[in-house]
Write a protein that holds these residues in place. Sequence first.
Motif, PDB file in Angstrom:
ATOM      1  N   ALA A 185      -6.787  16.711 -17.723  1.00 47.95           N
ATOM      2  CA  ALA A 185      -7.587  15.487 -17.534  1.00 47.95           C
ATOM      3  C   ALA A 185      -6.716  14.368 -16.954  1.00 47.95           C
ATOM      4  O   ALA A 185      -7.141  13.644 -16.030  1.00 47.95           O
ATOM      5  N   ILE A 186      -5.490  14.253 -17.450  1.00 51.19           N
ATOM      6  CA  ILE A 186      -4.563  13.227 -16.932  1.00 51.19           C
ATOM      7  C   ILE A 186      -4.242  13.522 -15.463  1.00 51.19           C
ATOM      8  O   ILE A 186      -4.236  12.638 -14.618  1.00 51.19           O
ATOM      9  N   ASN A 187      -4.020  14.809 -15.170  1.00 58.38           N
ATOM     10  CA  ASN A 187      -3.723  15.204 -13.791  1.00 58.38           C
ATOM     11  C   ASN A 187      -4.888  14.873 -12.854  1.00 58.38           C
ATOM     12  O   ASN A 187      -4.683  14.366 -11.740  1.00 58.38           O
ATOM     13  N   LEU A 188      -6.116  15.127 -13.322  1.00 56.41           N
ATOM     14  CA  LEU A 188      -7.302  14.793 -12.510  1.00 56.41           C
ATOM     15  C   LEU A 188      -7.389  13.289 -12.284  1.00 56.41           C
ATOM     16  O   LEU A 188      -7.675  12.830 -11.169  1.00 56.41           O
ATOM     17  N   ALA A 189      -7.134  12.521 -13.344  1.00 57.14           N
ATOM     18  CA  ALA A 189      -7.188  11.055 -13.234  1.00 57.14           C
ATOM     19  C   ALA A 189      -6.139  10.554 -12.235  1.00 57.14           C
ATOM     20  O   ALA A 189      -6.422   9.676 -11.404  1.00 57.14           O
ATOM     21  N   MET A 190      -4.947  11.128 -12.301  1.00 55.64           N
ATOM     22  CA  MET A 190      -3.880  10.750 -11.359  1.00 55.64           C
ATOM     23  C   MET A 190      -4.278  11.133  -9.923  1.00 55.64           C
ATOM     24  O   MET A 190      -3.994  10.419  -8.970  1.00 55.64           O
ATOM     25  N   GLY A 191      -4.967  12.278  -9.810  1.00 56.48           N
ATOM     26  CA  GLY A 191      -5.448  12.730  -8.494  1.00 56.48           C
ATOM     27  C   GLY A 191      -6.457  11.758  -7.907  1.00 56.48           C
ATOM     28  O   GLY A 191      -6.392  11.430  -6.715  1.00 56.48           O
ATOM     29  N   VAL A 192      -7.365  11.278  -8.750  1.00 55.09           N
ATOM     30  CA  VAL A 192      -8.365  10.297  -8.285  1.00 55.09           C
ATOM     31  C   VAL A 192      -7.648   9.013  -7.849  1.00 55.09           C
ATOM     32  O   VAL A 192      -7.957   8.435  -6.797  1.00 55.09           O
ATOM     33  N   LEU A 199      -7.720   7.313  -4.084  1.00 58.42           N
ATOM     34  CA  LEU A 199      -8.106   5.914  -3.836  1.00 58.42           C
ATOM     35  C   LEU A 199      -6.980   5.135  -3.148  1.00 58.42           C
ATOM     36  O   LEU A 199      -7.233   4.339  -2.243  1.00 58.42           O
ATOM     37  N   ALA A 200      -5.731   5.393  -3.581  1.00 59.81           N
ATOM     38  CA  ALA A 200      -4.584   4.711  -2.967  1.00 59.81           C
ATOM     39  C   ALA A 200      -4.440   5.138  -1.500  1.00 59.81           C
ATOM     40  O   ALA A 200      -4.130   4.319  -0.627  1.00 59.81           O
ATOM     41  N   ASN A 201      -4.688   6.424  -1.238  1.00 61.45           N
ATOM     42  CA  ASN A 201      -4.608   6.938   0.130  1.00 61.45           C
ATOM     43  C   ASN A 201      -5.701   6.320   1.005  1.00 61.45           C
ATOM     44  O   ASN A 201      -5.447   5.920   2.145  1.00 61.45           O
ATOM     45  N   LYS A 202      -6.908   6.220   0.445  1.00 66.42           N
ATOM     46  CA  LYS A 202      -8.047   5.632   1.168  1.00 66.42           C
ATOM     47  C   LYS A 202      -7.735   4.171   1.525  1.00 66.42           C
ATOM     48  O   LYS A 202      -7.959   3.731   2.651  1.00 66.42           O
ATOM     49  N   ARG A 203      -7.203   3.448   0.561  1.00 62.86           N
ATOM     50  CA  ARG A 203      -6.859   2.047   0.778  1.00 62.86           C
ATOM     51  C   ARG A 203      -5.775   1.905   1.854  1.00 62.86           C
ATOM     52  O   ARG A 203      -5.857   1.043   2.723  1.00 62.86           O
ATOM     53  N   ASN A 204      -4.778   2.787   1.774  1.00 61.02           N
ATOM     54  CA  ASN A 204      -3.690   2.759   2.745  1.00 61.02           C
ATOM     55  C   ASN A 204      -4.213   3.029   4.156  1.00 61.02           C
ATOM     56  O   ASN A 204      -3.875   2.302   5.100  1.00 61.02           O
ATOM     57  N   LEU A 205      -5.074   4.043   4.289  1.00 61.33           N
ATOM     58  CA  LEU A 205      -5.631   4.395   5.604  1.00 61.33           C
ATOM     59  C   LEU A 205      -6.482   3.255   6.156  1.00 61.33           C
ATOM     60  O   LEU A 205      -6.443   2.945   7.339  1.00 61.33           O
ATOM     61  N   GLY A 206      -7.256   2.624   5.280  1.00 63.57           N
ATOM     62  CA  GLY A 206      -8.154   1.542   5.695  1.00 63.57           C
ATOM     63  C   GLY A 206      -7.415   0.341   6.247  1.00 63.57           C
ATOM     64  O   GLY A 206      -7.940  -0.381   7.092  1.00 63.57           O
ATOM     65  N   ASP A 207      -6.192   0.109   5.778  1.00 65.45           N
ATOM     66  CA  ASP A 207      -5.426  -1.052   6.228  1.00 65.45           C
ATOM     67  C   ASP A 207      -4.551  -0.770   7.449  1.00 65.45           C
ATOM     68  O   ASP A 207      -3.932  -1.683   7.990  1.00 65.45           O
ATOM     69  N   LEU A 208      -4.488   0.504   7.875  1.00 66.18           N
ATOM     70  CA  LEU A 208      -3.685   0.818   9.071  1.00 66.18           C
ATOM     71  C   LEU A 208      -4.392   0.291  10.317  1.00 66.18           C
ATOM     72  O   LEU A 208      -5.609   0.085  10.301  1.00 66.18           O
ATOM     73  N   ASP A 209      -3.657   0.100  11.393  1.00 69.80           N
ATOM     74  CA  ASP A 209      -4.315  -0.348  12.633  1.00 69.80           C
ATOM     75  C   ASP A 209      -4.957   0.855  13.338  1.00 69.80           C
ATOM     76  O   ASP A 209      -4.803   2.008  12.906  1.00 69.80           O
ATOM     77  N   ILE A 269       3.894  10.331  -6.888  1.00 69.74           N
ATOM     78  CA  ILE A 269       4.871  10.774  -7.901  1.00 69.74           C
ATOM     79  C   ILE A 269       4.151  11.051  -9.230  1.00 69.74           C
ATOM     80  O   ILE A 269       4.377  12.087  -9.862  1.00 69.74           O
ATOM     81  N   ALA A 270       3.256  10.122  -9.609  1.00 71.18           N
ATOM     82  CA  ALA A 270       2.534  10.281 -10.887  1.00 71.18           C
ATOM     83  C   ALA A 270       1.699  11.562 -10.874  1.00 71.18           C
ATOM     84  O   ALA A 270       1.660  12.309 -11.866  1.00 71.18           O
ATOM     85  N   TRP A 271       1.059  11.832  -9.740  1.00 70.36           N
ATOM     86  CA  TRP A 271       0.218  13.034  -9.640  1.00 70.36           C
ATOM     87  C   TRP A 271       1.064  14.308  -9.710  1.00 70.36           C
ATOM     88  O   TRP A 271       0.708  15.260 -10.423  1.00 70.36           O
ATOM     89  N   VAL A 272       2.186  14.314  -8.991  1.00 70.75           N
ATOM     90  CA  VAL A 272       3.068  15.501  -8.989  1.00 70.75           C
ATOM     91  C   VAL A 272       3.630  15.757 -10.388  1.00 70.75           C
ATOM     92  O   VAL A 272       3.636  16.897 -10.879  1.00 70.75           O
ATOM     93  N   ASN A 294       0.835  -1.217   0.000  1.00 69.61           N
ATOM     94  CA  ASN A 294       0.000   0.000   0.000  1.00 69.61           C
ATOM     95  C   ASN A 294       0.860   1.253   0.000  1.00 69.61           C
ATOM     96  O   ASN A 294       0.570   2.218  -0.705  1.00 69.61           O
ATOM     97  N   THR A 295       1.910   1.244   0.833  1.00 72.20           N
ATOM     98  CA  THR A 295       2.797   2.410   0.934  1.00 72.20           C
ATOM     99  C   THR A 295       3.499   2.665  -0.398  1.00 72.20           C
ATOM    100  O   THR A 295       3.584   3.810  -0.854  1.00 72.20           O
ATOM    101  N   ILE A 296       3.979   1.579  -1.014  1.00 73.88           N
ATOM    102  CA  ILE A 296       4.679   1.716  -2.304  1.00 73.88           C
ATOM    103  C   ILE A 296       3.700   2.224  -3.370  1.00 73.88           C
ATOM    104  O   ILE A 296       4.010   3.131  -4.142  1.00 73.88           O
ATOM    105  N   ARG A 297       2.473   1.658  -3.364  1.00 75.79           N
ATOM    106  CA  ARG A 297       1.455   2.078  -4.334  1.00 75.79           C
ATOM    107  C   ARG A 297       1.132   3.567  -4.162  1.00 75.79           C
ATOM    108  O   ARG A 297       1.031   4.303  -5.137  1.00 75.79           O
ATOM    109  N   LEU A 298       1.012   3.982  -2.891  1.00 76.46           N
ATOM    110  CA  LEU A 298       0.713   5.388  -2.597  1.00 76.46           C
ATOM    111  C   LEU A 298       1.843   6.297  -3.080  1.00 76.46           C
ATOM    112  O   LEU A 298       1.598   7.375  -3.639  1.00 76.46           O
TER     113      LEU A 298
END
Lengths: 138, 70
Positions: A54-61, A65-75, A25-28, A16-20
Amino acid sequence: MKTRESSNWTTRLRKNTIRLAYWTIAWVVSLALAAFGPRFFWDYNSFYSILAIAINLAMGVGWILANKRNLGDLDGLQQKIQLEATALALSVGVVAGLSYELFEDVKLITFQPEISHLVIVMSLAYALGIARGNRHYR
Amino acid sequence: MKNRLKVLRAERDWTQAQLADALEVSRQTVNAIETGKFDPSLPLVFKMSRLFGLAIEDIFQDEELARDKE
């Protein structure tokens, strides 16, 4: 006493951390392309500018989602630290943002307020919140 | 909320990292629970109960209830 379940959890967190990090990086990079591309690469051609945004918005989305997934898996404790830091960043952002805007409205500053200044202040508040949480619960 | 996590862990000769691994939480979380800085969620409490083979009441005690009994 290492179980298969636990090593799965650790592996999942690492992934999750690596994906985030990749999404960040892709968004920046896409943001930089959308901001500087018109001037340096395609001479303000509307089609390419819209495509870059449009690409920037897609990367932002993807990043959200990656951030949401990362937060959801934290203790529970890690989520609490994140929540407190996010609440601090949001509160500071609203208060500082409105004051900053007010400064310009009443002519205390002569320049136009920049959103990037607010992002910097919020990032610093978030980092401070994370450091404070980690220190408190260490 | 008081707990006997540190004692139970020591009895089994487990490190905080080993216990954290088994519970699928960070070592920081185990430490915060042991020192009373953080109260775990109900699912995590049930997981501890299963791991130690003990009733929840044998791991966690309500401080107010304990005070009333005294």
